[in-house]
Design a protein around this motif. Structure first.
Motif, PDB file in Angstrom:
ATOM      1  N   PRO A   1      29.365  48.098  37.286  1.00  0.00           N
ATOM      2  CA  PRO A   1      30.749  47.638  37.510  1.00  0.00           C
ATOM      3  C   PRO A   1      30.839  46.116  37.684  1.00  0.00           C
ATOM      4  N   ALA A   2      29.949  45.541  38.463  1.00  0.00           N
ATOM      5  CA  ALA A   2      29.974  44.091  38.677  1.00  0.00           C
ATOM      6  C   ALA A   2      29.669  43.342  37.379  1.00  0.00           C
ATOM      7  N   LEU A   3      28.755  43.856  36.589  1.00  0.00           N
ATOM      8  CA  LEU A   3      28.443  43.214  35.310  1.00  0.00           C
ATOM      9  C   LEU A   3      29.639  43.254  34.371  1.00  0.00           C
ATOM     10  N   ARG A   4      30.358  44.364  34.366  1.00  0.00           N
ATOM     11  CA  ARG A   4      31.552  44.469  33.512  1.00  0.00           C
ATOM     12  C   ARG A   4      32.622  43.481  33.953  1.00  0.00           C
ATOM     13  N   VAL A   5      32.788  43.328  35.269  1.00  0.00           N
ATOM     14  CA  VAL A   5      33.772  42.360  35.772  1.00  0.00           C
ATOM     15  C   VAL A   5      33.363  40.944  35.381  1.00  0.00           C
ATOM     16  N   ALA A   6      32.104  40.611  35.578  1.00  0.00           N
ATOM     17  CA  ALA A   6      31.631  39.264  35.241  1.00  0.00           C
ATOM     18  C   ALA A   6      31.877  38.961  33.768  1.00  0.00           C
ATOM     19  N   ARG A   7      31.616  39.912  32.911  1.00  0.00           N
ATOM     20  CA  ARG A   7      31.840  39.706  31.478  1.00  0.00           C
ATOM     21  C   ARG A   7      33.332  39.534  31.183  1.00  0.00           C
ATOM     22  N   ALA A   8      34.169  40.376  31.775  1.00  0.00           N
ATOM     23  CA  ALA A   8      35.612  40.297  31.516  1.00  0.00           C
ATOM     24  C   ALA A   8      36.198  38.983  32.016  1.00  0.00           C
TER      25      ALA A   8
ATOM     26  N   ARG B   1      32.834  36.289  45.920  1.00  0.00           N
ATOM     27  CA  ARG B   1      32.513  35.183  46.825  1.00  0.00           C
ATOM     28  C   ARG B   1      31.681  34.123  46.105  1.00  0.00           C
ATOM     29  N   GLN B   2      30.693  34.568  45.352  1.00  0.00           N
ATOM     30  CA  GLN B   2      29.806  33.659  44.627  1.00  0.00           C
ATOM     31  C   GLN B   2      30.570  32.829  43.590  1.00  0.00           C
ATOM     32  N   GLN B   3      31.548  33.442  42.933  1.00  0.00           N
ATOM     33  CA  GLN B   3      32.287  32.778  41.864  1.00  0.00           C
ATOM     34  C   GLN B   3      33.551  32.069  42.344  1.00  0.00           C
ATOM     35  N   GLY B   4      33.936  32.287  43.590  1.00  0.00           N
ATOM     36  CA  GLY B   4      35.156  31.679  44.114  1.00  0.00           C
ATOM     37  C   GLY B   4      36.420  32.416  43.721  1.00  0.00           C
ATOM     38  N   TRP B   5      36.297  33.699  43.378  1.00  0.00           N
ATOM     39  CA  TRP B   5      37.439  34.523  43.001  1.00  0.00           C
ATOM     40  C   TRP B   5      37.968  35.244  44.231  1.00  0.00           C
ATOM     41  N   SER B   6      39.226  35.658  44.188  1.00  0.00           N
ATOM     42  CA  SER B   6      39.752  36.488  45.271  1.00  0.00           C
ATOM     43  C   SER B   6      39.582  37.960  44.891  1.00  0.00           C
ATOM     44  N   LEU B   7      39.351  38.779  45.883  1.00  0.00           N
ATOM     45  CA  LEU B   7      39.169  40.224  45.698  1.00  0.00           C
ATOM     46  C   LEU B   7      40.111  40.946  46.640  1.00  0.00           C
ATOM     47  N   THR B   8      40.899  41.869  46.083  1.00  0.00           N
ATOM     48  CA  THR B   8      41.770  42.698  46.898  1.00  0.00           C
ATOM     49  C   THR B   8      41.579  44.153  46.493  1.00  0.00           C
ATOM     50  N   SER B   9      41.904  45.027  47.430  1.00  0.00           N
ATOM     51  CA  SER B   9      41.838  46.459  47.162  1.00  0.00           C
ATOM     52  C   SER B   9      42.968  47.123  47.929  1.00  0.00           C
ATOM     53  N   ASP B  10      43.907  47.720  47.200  1.00  0.00           N
ATOM     54  CA  ASP B  10      45.045  48.341  47.872  1.00  0.00           C
ATOM     55  C   ASP B  10      44.945  49.868  47.921  1.00  0.00           C
ATOM     56  N   ARG B  11      43.898  50.399  47.319  1.00  0.00           N
ATOM     57  CA  ARG B  11      43.649  51.842  47.409  1.00  0.00           C
ATOM     58  C   ARG B  11      42.161  52.080  47.135  1.00  0.00           C
ATOM     59  N   PRO B  12      41.653  53.232  47.536  1.00  0.00           N
ATOM     60  CA  PRO B  12      40.220  53.497  47.354  1.00  0.00           C
ATOM     61  C   PRO B  12      39.804  53.423  45.888  1.00  0.00           C
ATOM     62  N   HIS B  13      38.684  52.812  45.659  1.00  0.00           N
ATOM     63  CA  HIS B  13      38.061  52.729  44.333  1.00  0.00           C
ATOM     64  C   HIS B  13      38.821  51.864  43.338  1.00  0.00           C
TER      65      HIS B  13
ATOM     66  N   PHE C   1      40.103  47.872  42.596  1.00  0.00           N
ATOM     67  CA  PHE C   1      39.908  46.499  43.027  1.00  0.00           C
ATOM     68  C   PHE C   1      40.569  45.550  42.036  1.00  0.00           C
ATOM     69  N   ALA C   2      41.048  44.429  42.550  1.00  0.00           N
ATOM     70  CA  ALA C   2      41.637  43.391  41.716  1.00  0.00           C
ATOM     71  C   ALA C   2      40.940  42.075  42.029  1.00  0.00           C
ATOM     72  N   LEU C   3      40.497  41.399  40.987  1.00  0.00           N
ATOM     73  CA  LEU C   3      39.851  40.104  41.135  1.00  0.00           C
ATOM     74  C   LEU C   3      40.657  39.077  40.366  1.00  0.00           C
ATOM     75  N   THR C   4      40.852  37.911  40.961  1.00  0.00           N
ATOM     76  CA  THR C   4      41.606  36.850  40.298  1.00  0.00           C
ATOM     77  C   THR C   4      40.936  35.506  40.556  1.00  0.00           C
ATOM     78  N   ARG C   5      41.136  34.612  39.584  1.00  0.00           N
ATOM     79  CA  ARG C   5      40.689  33.228  39.746  1.00  0.00           C
ATOM     80  C   ARG C   5      41.705  32.497  40.602  1.00  0.00           C
ATOM     81  N   PRO C   6      41.254  31.501  41.362  1.00  0.00           N
ATOM     82  CA  PRO C   6      42.227  30.716  42.133  1.00  0.00           C
ATOM     83  C   PRO C   6      43.087  29.881  41.185  1.00  0.00           C
ATOM     84  N   VAL C   7      44.306  29.619  41.599  1.00  0.00           N
ATOM     85  CA  VAL C   7      45.236  28.847  40.769  1.00  0.00           C
ATOM     86  C   VAL C   7      45.019  27.370  40.993  1.00  0.00           C
TER      87      VAL C   7
END
Length: 71
Positions: free
Chosen positions: A19-26, A51-63, A65-71
């Motif tokens: 899962p983390a590898l897929r996110v990093a690629r996307a 944290r390593q990439q400086g992205w924000s991570l949120t989770s509003d329900r189990p399983h 997740f949303a990751l975004t770059r800072p603006v």
């Protein structure tokens, strides 16, 4: 896909680190990604990646997740 729509990854059934590898690629070409990941290790790995990439991570329900770059 409009720039405002996050890329979506369905990583249910995948064991970490996939899962983390897929996110990093996307995130190479996207500013935001949502992912569904049900591996119990995934939240920790996604948090470490964000944290390593400086992205924000949120989770509003189990399983889910949303990751975004800072603006």
């Amino acid at each position: 896909m409009p720039a405002s729509d996050p890329a979506h990854i369905d990583a249910r059934g995948m064991k970490c680190p996939w899962p983390a590898l897929r996110v990093a690629r996307a995130m190479r070409t996207a500013d935001a990604v949502t992912i569904e990941a049900d591996d119990p290790i995934a939240p920790g790995e996604l948090e470490a990646l964000a944290r390593q990439q400086g992205w924000s991570l949120t989770s509003d329900r189990p399983h889910f997740f949303a990751l975004t770059r800072p603006v």
